[in-house]
Motif scaffolding. Sequence first.
Motif, PDB file in Angstrom:
ATOM      1  N   ILE A 103       0.902  -1.400   0.183  1.00 49.77           N
ATOM      2  CA  ILE A 103      -0.051   0.345  -0.465  1.00 49.77           C
ATOM      3  C   ILE A 103       0.585   1.106   0.144  1.00 49.77           C
ATOM      4  O   ILE A 103       1.254   2.149  -0.903  1.00 49.77           O
ATOM      5  N   ASP A 104       2.300   0.852   1.110  1.00 43.80           N
ATOM      6  CA  ASP A 104       2.917   2.256   0.779  1.00 43.80           C
ATOM      7  C   ASP A 104       3.743   2.522  -0.738  1.00 43.80           C
ATOM      8  O   ASP A 104       3.958   3.747  -1.124  1.00 43.80           O
ATOM      9  N   LYS A 105       3.695   1.274  -1.517  1.00 44.67           N
ATOM     10  CA  LYS A 105       4.071   1.435  -2.794  1.00 44.67           C
ATOM     11  C   LYS A 105       3.202   2.032  -3.730  1.00 44.67           C
ATOM     12  O   LYS A 105       2.911   2.680  -5.217  1.00 44.67           O
ATOM     13  N   LEU A 106       1.599   2.785  -3.090  1.00 47.82           N
ATOM     14  CA  LEU A 106       0.842   2.919  -3.775  1.00 47.82           C
ATOM     15  C   LEU A 106       1.271   4.187  -4.785  1.00 47.82           C
ATOM     16  O   LEU A 106       0.810   4.938  -5.382  1.00 47.82           O
ATOM     17  N   SER A 107       2.326   4.641  -3.498  1.00 44.71           N
ATOM     18  CA  SER A 107       3.146   6.454  -3.986  1.00 44.71           C
ATOM     19  C   SER A 107       3.889   6.603  -5.966  1.00 44.71           C
ATOM     20  O   SER A 107       3.591   7.466  -6.508  1.00 44.71           O
ATOM     21  N   VAL A 108       4.304   4.726  -6.218  1.00 43.46           N
ATOM     22  CA  VAL A 108       4.991   4.784  -7.685  1.00 43.46           C
ATOM     23  C   VAL A 108       3.536   5.540  -8.081  1.00 43.46           C
ATOM     24  O   VAL A 108       3.626   6.437  -9.531  1.00 43.46           O
ATOM     25  N   VAL A 109       2.229   4.925  -7.954  1.00 48.40           N
ATOM     26  CA  VAL A 109       0.896   5.588  -8.798  1.00 48.40           C
ATOM     27  C   VAL A 109       0.450   7.177  -8.557  1.00 48.40           C
ATOM     28  O   VAL A 109       0.582   7.897 -10.086  1.00 48.40           O
ATOM     29  N   LEU A 110       1.208   7.165  -7.918  1.00 51.74           N
ATOM     30  CA  LEU A 110       0.339   8.967  -7.383  1.00 51.74           C
ATOM     31  C   LEU A 110       1.644   9.038  -7.863  1.00 51.74           C
ATOM     32  O   LEU A 110       1.186  10.648  -8.757  1.00 51.74           O
ATOM     33  N   VAL A 111       2.952   9.388  -7.715  1.00 49.72           N
ATOM     34  CA  VAL A 111       3.571  10.181  -8.530  1.00 49.72           C
ATOM     35  C   VAL A 111       3.797  10.351 -10.340  1.00 49.72           C
ATOM     36  O   VAL A 111       3.678  11.047 -10.907  1.00 49.72           O
ATOM     37  N   ALA A 112       3.324   9.025 -10.457  1.00 48.72           N
ATOM     38  CA  ALA A 112       3.538   8.443 -11.542  1.00 48.72           C
ATOM     39  C   ALA A 112       1.720   9.798 -12.703  1.00 48.72           C
ATOM     40  O   ALA A 112       2.051   9.938 -13.508  1.00 48.72           O
ATOM     41  N   ILE A 113       0.847   9.842 -11.858  1.00 45.82           N
ATOM     42  CA  ILE A 113      -0.235  10.456 -12.029  1.00 45.82           C
ATOM     43  C   ILE A 113      -0.012  12.053 -11.968  1.00 45.82           C
ATOM     44  O   ILE A 113      -0.326  12.733 -12.914  1.00 45.82           O
ATOM     45  N   PHE A 114       1.033  12.666 -10.723  1.00 48.24           N
ATOM     46  CA  PHE A 114       0.761  14.135 -10.335  1.00 48.24           C
ATOM     47  C   PHE A 114       1.589  14.742 -11.250  1.00 48.24           C
ATOM     48  O   PHE A 114       1.569  15.472 -11.541  1.00 48.24           O
ATOM     49  N   LEU A 115       3.319  13.735 -11.371  1.00 49.73           N
ATOM     50  CA  LEU A 115       4.185  14.499 -11.763  1.00 49.73           C
ATOM     51  C   LEU A 115       4.083  14.524 -13.648  1.00 49.73           C
ATOM     52  O   LEU A 115       4.145  15.262 -14.056  1.00 49.73           O
ATOM     53  N   GLY A 116       2.942  13.660 -14.098  1.00 51.69           N
ATOM     54  CA  GLY A 116       2.602  13.591 -15.183  1.00 51.69           C
ATOM     55  C   GLY A 116       4.127  13.446 -16.687  1.00 51.69           C
ATOM     56  O   GLY A 116       3.823  14.037 -17.487  1.00 51.69           O
ATOM     57  N   GLU A 117       4.346  12.822 -15.802  1.00 49.45           N
ATOM     58  CA  GLU A 117       5.675  12.218 -16.647  1.00 49.45           C
ATOM     59  C   GLU A 117       5.321  11.244 -18.212  1.00 49.45           C
ATOM     60  O   GLU A 117       3.857  10.901 -17.978  1.00 49.45           O
ATOM     61  N   ARG A 118       5.702  11.097 -19.479  1.00 42.70           N
ATOM     62  CA  ARG A 118       5.756  10.573 -19.995  1.00 42.70           C
ATOM     63  C   ARG A 118       6.314   8.917 -19.745  1.00 42.70           C
ATOM     64  O   ARG A 118       6.481   8.671 -20.287  1.00 42.70           O
ATOM     65  N   LEU A 119       4.978   8.438 -19.700  1.00 37.48           N
ATOM     66  CA  LEU A 119       4.447   6.845 -19.627  1.00 37.48           C
ATOM     67  C   LEU A 119       4.223   6.114 -20.865  1.00 37.48           C
ATOM     68  O   LEU A 119       3.563   6.729 -21.618  1.00 37.48           O
ATOM     69  N   SER A 120       5.073   4.894 -20.987  1.00 36.77           N
ATOM     70  CA  SER A 120       4.257   3.928 -22.349  1.00 36.77           C
ATOM     71  C   SER A 120       3.674   3.480 -21.913  1.00 36.77           C
ATOM     72  O   SER A 120       3.092   3.164 -20.273  1.00 36.77           O
ATOM     73  N   GLY A 121       2.660   2.858 -22.742  1.00 36.40           N
ATOM     74  CA  GLY A 121       1.707   2.065 -22.860  1.00 36.40           C
ATOM     75  C   GLY A 121       1.622   0.606 -21.923  1.00 36.40           C
ATOM     76  O   GLY A 121       1.229   0.766 -20.260  1.00 36.40           O
ATOM     77  N   THR A 122       3.532   0.027 -22.040  1.00 39.17           N
ATOM     78  CA  THR A 122       3.558  -1.036 -21.143  1.00 39.17           C
ATOM     79  C   THR A 122       3.655   0.386 -19.495  1.00 39.17           C
ATOM     80  O   THR A 122       3.806  -0.646 -18.363  1.00 39.17           O
ATOM     81  N   ASN A 123       4.282   0.602 -19.785  1.00 43.34           N
ATOM     82  CA  ASN A 123       4.570   1.423 -17.909  1.00 43.34           C
ATOM     83  C   ASN A 123       3.192   1.617 -17.145  1.00 43.34           C
ATOM     84  O   ASN A 123       3.308   1.405 -16.127  1.00 43.34           O
ATOM     85  N   TRP A 124       2.678   2.045 -17.975  1.00 41.55           N
ATOM     86  CA  TRP A 124       1.467   2.509 -17.655  1.00 41.55           C
ATOM     87  C   TRP A 124       0.711   0.774 -17.165  1.00 41.55           C
ATOM     88  O   TRP A 124       0.013   1.044 -16.185  1.00 41.55           O
ATOM     89  N   VAL A 125       0.740   0.145 -17.765  1.00 44.44           N
ATOM     90  CA  VAL A 125       0.042  -1.714 -17.658  1.00 44.44           C
ATOM     91  C   VAL A 125       0.902  -1.954 -16.327  1.00 44.44           C
ATOM     92  O   VAL A 125      -0.290  -2.193 -15.378  1.00 44.44           O
TER      93      VAL A 125
END
Length: 140
Positions: A103-125
């Motif tokens: 649950i603590d590692k959900l920070s990865v999800v929040l960072v990906a969303i809030f920083l708006g970094e360009r992730l590939s489709g595979t990264n989003w999976v």
Amino acid sequence: MKTLFQSWQLWAFLSAFFATLTAIFAKIGIENINSDFATFVRTIVILFVLAALLAVTGQWQSSSTVSSRTYLFLVLSSCATGASWLCYLRALKVGDAARVAPIDKLSVVLVAIFLGERLSGTNWVGVVAIVIGAVLVAPK
């Protein structure tokens, strides 16, 4: 060898490894003390370890070379880190480490969303897999 130590992947893996040790050692260490006091002890130890590291490696930096914007965001980051540690150790005090850590590692999800970094489709999976993993591991 030099390029290995410049690899973000190596440092990220080492971060995960030490985060694993953090959870294990913290879970054992907080058995008989208040989680807030445990956070205080951890903070003091980190302060001394980092001071020694900076002294040994000669990486001390003059405070005048750091911008006020940098200081502002480092202070904000420090406050967030402290809050995260307090919450993490409280969660470990009452919960299973194998459930708290994902649950603590959900920070990865929040960072990906809030920083708006360009992730590939595979990264989003992968990001979605982290959410699914946390949901599956969390229930008792």
